[in-house]
Design an enzyme around this catalytic site. Sequence first.
Site, PDB file in Angstrom:
ATOM      1  NE  ARG A   1     -23.146   5.264  -7.280  1.00  0.00           N
ATOM      2  CZ  ARG A   1     -22.344   4.952  -6.403  1.00  0.00           C
ATOM      3  NH1 ARG A   1     -21.154   4.586  -6.888  1.00  0.00           N
ATOM      4  NH2 ARG A   1     -22.653   4.761  -5.240  1.00  0.00           N
TER       5      ARG A   1
ATOM      6  CG  ASP B   1     -10.478   8.415  -3.184  1.00  0.00           C
ATOM      7  OD1 ASP B   1     -10.689   7.835  -2.064  1.00  0.00           O
ATOM      8  OD2 ASP B   1     -11.168   8.391  -4.187  1.00  0.00           O
TER       9      ASP B   1
END
Length: 294
Positions: A56, A157
Amino acid sequence: MSEFSAKADAGAWGSGSHIERDLILTDADFRRIRELIYQRAGIVLAEHKREMVYSRLAKRLRHHGLTRFSDYLSRLEQHPESREWEAFTNALTTNLTAFFREAHHFPLLADHLKQASGPVKIWCAASSTGEEPYSLAMTLQEALGARASQSKVVATDIDTDALQKARTGVYPLEQVRKLDEARIKQFFQKGTGQRAGFARVRAEVASLVEFMPLNLLAPGWPIEGPFDAIFCRNIMIYFDKKTQAEILRRFAPLLKPNGLLFAGHSENFSYISPEFKLRGQTVYTLAAHSSAAR
C-alpha cells in the site's frame, strides 16, 4: 513555507516517475510505520501486516520518486502539517463494506425508529465508501415513510478518498444486484451510455446523508448529538482496548437515553466499557448509571 511543504501541497514530492526496482523496507521502518499510524489514527497493525503495508505504501514512495521507506517516513515526520499524512493514513485504512452488511441489524433499527418521536438522527462512525450510511438512509425511508425527510444520517470516516467516492453515490451494478429487486428499483438509478454497468443512489436517499471527515482519535468531534443510533461496526477491531474504551466513553453522551449502539459481528464491548450493556445481537444500550447521569 519550505520547498518540501510547497511541493507536498501541490501533490508532488519528487519527479513522480515509477521505480521498477524493489523498495527497501527494514524492520525499523515497519516498527516506525506501526507507531505513526497508531499515533495518527489509533490503528494497531499486527506483525503479519508487513506485506500489506509494503504494497500500500509502495505506491506513495513511487509517486514521489523514493526508493527507501526510511526517506519517506523522515519526510513525513519533518513536515507534520503536510497533506501527505492524509495519503499515508488513507493507504493504511481498510475499507471492507457492502450494502446492508450484517443484515440482521437493519430490521432491529427499523423497529427502533418506528418508536421514535420527532426527527431521527443516526451517526455512522465508519462510513467507508458509503454503502453503510446509504443502507441506513434506505432503512429510514422504509421505516418512516414521509417522516424520513426530516431525518439525517451523519456519516464520518478518517479516509478522505473513501468519503470522496461515497459522496458520488455511484456503484458497480454487480455490487448493487446483491440487493433484492424491489430495493434496487426504489433506491437506485441504473446508468446508461458511459455510465452503463453502474447505478447511482437516488437523490432522495442521498439527501438524507451528510458526509464529513472525522478521526475518532481527535480531541474534538465536529458533530452534535443526541443520536437515536450510532453505528460503529468493524472499526474497533483495529484499536487497542484502551482506545476502544475511550471512544465508547465519548459515545455515551452523544446517544439518546434509549438509543442503540451497533457493533460489528466480531466486536464485543461488554468487558471494555461500563457505559454500555449488551442488548443482544451485537447491539448495545446505555448502562443504567450512564443514562441516569444525564
